[in-house]
Design an enzyme around this catalytic site. Structure first.
Site, PDB file in Angstrom:
ATOM      1  N   HIS A  56       0.606  -1.274  -0.061  1.00 57.17           N
ATOM      2  CA  HIS A  56      -0.107  -0.153  -0.034  1.00 57.17           C
ATOM      3  C   HIS A  56       0.805   1.246  -0.026  1.00 57.17           C
ATOM      4  CE1 HIS A  56      -4.079   1.941   0.947  1.00 57.17           C
ATOM      5  NE2 HIS A  56      -3.249   3.023   1.165  1.00 57.17           N
ATOM      6  N   HIS A  58       1.341   5.304  -1.968  1.00 58.22           N
ATOM      7  CA  HIS A  58       1.148   6.625  -2.765  1.00 58.22           C
ATOM      8  C   HIS A  58       2.004   7.106  -3.551  1.00 58.22           C
ATOM      9  CE1 HIS A  58      -3.272   6.471  -1.219  1.00 58.22           C
ATOM     10  NE2 HIS A  58      -2.629   5.892  -0.230  1.00 58.22           N
ATOM     11  N   GLN A 151      -9.913   9.412  -4.971  1.00 57.91           N
ATOM     12  CA  GLN A 151      -9.501   9.973  -3.781  1.00 57.91           C
ATOM     13  C   GLN A 151     -10.893  10.882  -3.344  1.00 57.91           C
ATOM     14  OE1 GLN A 151      -6.145  11.164  -1.958  1.00 57.91           O
ATOM     15  NE2 GLN A 151      -7.684  11.304  -0.289  1.00 57.91           N
ATOM     16  N   HIS A 209      -9.478   1.721  -0.021  1.00 55.43           N
ATOM     17  CA  HIS A 209      -9.301   2.318   1.152  1.00 55.43           C
ATOM     18  C   HIS A 209     -10.651   2.161   1.860  1.00 55.43           C
ATOM     19  CE1 HIS A 209      -5.690   4.279  -0.632  1.00 55.43           C
ATOM     20  NE2 HIS A 209      -5.445   4.704   0.536  1.00 55.43           N
ATOM     21  N   GLU A 212     -11.120   3.648   6.867  1.00 51.19           N
ATOM     22  CA  GLU A 212     -10.008   4.583   7.470  1.00 51.19           C
ATOM     23  C   GLU A 212     -10.631   5.509   8.300  1.00 51.19           C
ATOM     24  OE1 GLU A 212      -7.305   6.335   4.649  1.00 51.19           O
ATOM     25  OE2 GLU A 212      -5.910   6.504   6.307  1.00 51.19           O
ATOM     26  N   ASP A 308       2.435   3.182   2.950  1.00 50.12           N
ATOM     27  CA  ASP A 308       1.550   4.237   2.749  1.00 50.12           C
ATOM     28  C   ASP A 308       1.843   5.535   2.305  1.00 50.12           C
ATOM     29  OD1 ASP A 308      -1.147   5.168   2.579  1.00 50.12           O
ATOM     30  OD2 ASP A 308      -1.538   5.196   4.568  1.00 50.12           O
ATOM     31  N   TRP A 314       1.061  14.144   3.991  1.00 49.29           N
ATOM     32  CA  TRP A 314       0.468  13.513   5.248  1.00 49.29           C
ATOM     33  C   TRP A 314       1.392  12.976   6.198  1.00 49.29           C
ATOM     34  CZ3 TRP A 314      -1.373  12.841   0.309  1.00 49.29           C
ATOM     35  CH2 TRP A 314      -2.587  13.375  -0.077  1.00 49.29           C
TER      36      TRP A 314
HETATM   37 ZN   LIG Z   1      -3.563   5.121   1.244  1.00 48.31          ZN
END
Ligand SMILES: [Zn+2]
Length: 424
Positions: A56, A58, A151, A209, A212, A308, A314
């Site tokens: 996982h 991005h 997203q 996802h 979450e 991630d 983030w």
């Molecule tokens: Zn993610």
């Protein structure tokens, strides 16, 4: 033979093992193999493992830290608004350059397969084009699998469904989703059904996802398991994050776990990010927020750990080190038993390889000659030390080398150096 690696310890506990390699594949595995090879590598008893796999990630956002400004508060909300500021400024060249640099880091860390989500809510599909180009460029040394990730919600965003179909048509591998972000619980469930039906029609894998959230009533994993079973998608679907399970009622979870196991849905926890972002609305006690990893494993569910984020809006830390991910997962889940620690190693190697559907992965005759030689003697020691990758081998070729971790000492009456390993 092209290459033989001698005197290796393997993740399954076998010791003093030789691995013979010919034409990019493993030809033989055993004790004291009587083979001649063009090159010999002495593992000196250290651990040789199949490559790390990140289930996982991005990659469209990675290494963008500080663009256009850093996340001052370190919170999810500021991260999301930062991503919104950055998105219109993204250029394809800069995105490719950052992703390529990250893949360099990954290879140096022995991370040779990555499943990356790619945001498809930008109508230009600029990130999709960029990461398809990156996938092509890194293919000789890294398997990059792409997930079409809406997203902003597949139903909530007016163009997301059309964009997702376009992205799949362009060659994106896996169908993504984000049911907890749709406007209502019912819309979330509808999005799961819609996306699973689309995947079943096209013969694709699914990775959403899912839940979450710290909201114990976020139960889209139930729908994901149901649709997987109904559509015969067993073994091809993963639920990423599943953090609401941390906060759910225990009685409900006792019903849910067998449903997940029966459906063959895999779970992907992201320990670094889950421990950072979940529980933020709590005062004290503060929830950890990671999904119920030991309980999922005990129910027979495949559980992988993902990275991630690395240096993006983030999360400002990370370096592509899946041993750091396993280290955090072990601590957050309190998986300190001997077998449990070993399972944390499998959660960044074998298990995600299975979830991604990687072919010919492993240390056995016929498998790809993809190996990592670590500066550690066992899987647990590898996690403890976040061990140096002495050598990374892809299809029988050495693609990266790092020195052992060793410090010189200047202490009266003490040894001249230490390597942080117990000498017995
Ligand atoms: Zn993610």
């Amino acid at each position: 033979m092209d290459l033989v690696v001698r005197n290796a310890s393997l993740p399954d506990g076998r010791r003093q093992i030789d691995i013979a390699i010919d034409q990019g594949r493993i030809a033989a595995v055993g004790e004291r193999l009587a083979v001649n090879a063009a090159r010999e590598i002495d593992a000196e008893g250290d651990l040789v493992t199949p490559p790390f796999v990140d289930a996982h990630f991005h990659m469209d956002a990675t290494l963008s830290y500080g663009l256009p400004r850093v996340n001052r508060s370190g919170t999810l909300l500021e991260g999301i608004s930062l991503w919104g500021e950055l998105k219109p400024e993204l250029t394809q060249d800069a995105l490719i350059e950052r992703a390529m640099q990250y893949c360099d880091w990954a290879v140096a860390r022995g991370l040779l397969a990555i499943r990356s989500h790619v945001d498809i809510c930008d109508d230009r599909l600029l990130a999709v084009e960029a990461l398809l180009e990156v996938r092509r460029r890194v293919a000789p040394y890294l398997d990059l699998q792409l997930v079409a990730f809406p997203q902003d919600g597949i139903l909530r965003s007016p163009t997301a469904l059309a964009n997702l179909k376009r992205a799949i048509g362009m060659g994106v591998d896996v169908v993504g989703g984000i049911p907890h972000f749709e406007r209502t619980m019912a819309e979330g469930a509808a999005s799961v059904r819609l996306l699973c039906e689309f995947a079943a029609e096209r013969g694709l894998r699914v990775d959403m996802h899912c839940d979450e959230s710290d909201d114990p009533m976020s139960r889209h994993i139930e729908t994901l398991a149901f649709e997987t079973q109904r559509l015969g998608l067993q073994g091809r679907v993963a639920g990423s994050h599943l953090t609401s399970m941390h906060s759910m009622d225990n009685y409900y979870v006792s019903k849910l776990l067998p449903l997940i196991a029966e459906s063959g849905v895999a779970a992907i926890a992201n320990p670094l990010i889950n421990i950072t972002l979940q529980g933020r609305h709590d005062s004290y006690p503060k929830r950890r927020g990671m999904t119920r990893v030991p309980e999922l494993l005990a129910a027979g569910v495949d559980v992988a750990f993902g990275h991630d984020c690395v240096m993006d809006p983030w999360y400002g830390l990370g370096s592509g080190d899946m041993l750091e991910v396993a280290h955090m997962g072990l601590h957050v889940a309190q998986m300190t038993g001997q077998e449990a620690m070993h399972q944390c190693f499998l959660a960044v190697t074998e298990t995600p390889a299975r979830i991604l559907g990687l072919e010919d992965y492993g240390i056995a005759p016929g498998c790809h000659a993809d190996l990592v030689l670590l500066d550690a003697g066992s899987t647990v020691e590898a996690i403890r030390l976040r061990a140096a990758r002495r050598m990374v081998i892809r299809r029988g070729q050495v693609v990266s080398e790092s020195p052992r971790s060793r410090a010189t000492l200047h202490l009266p009456g003490r040894p001249a150096a230490t390597a942080f390993r117990l000498e017995r």
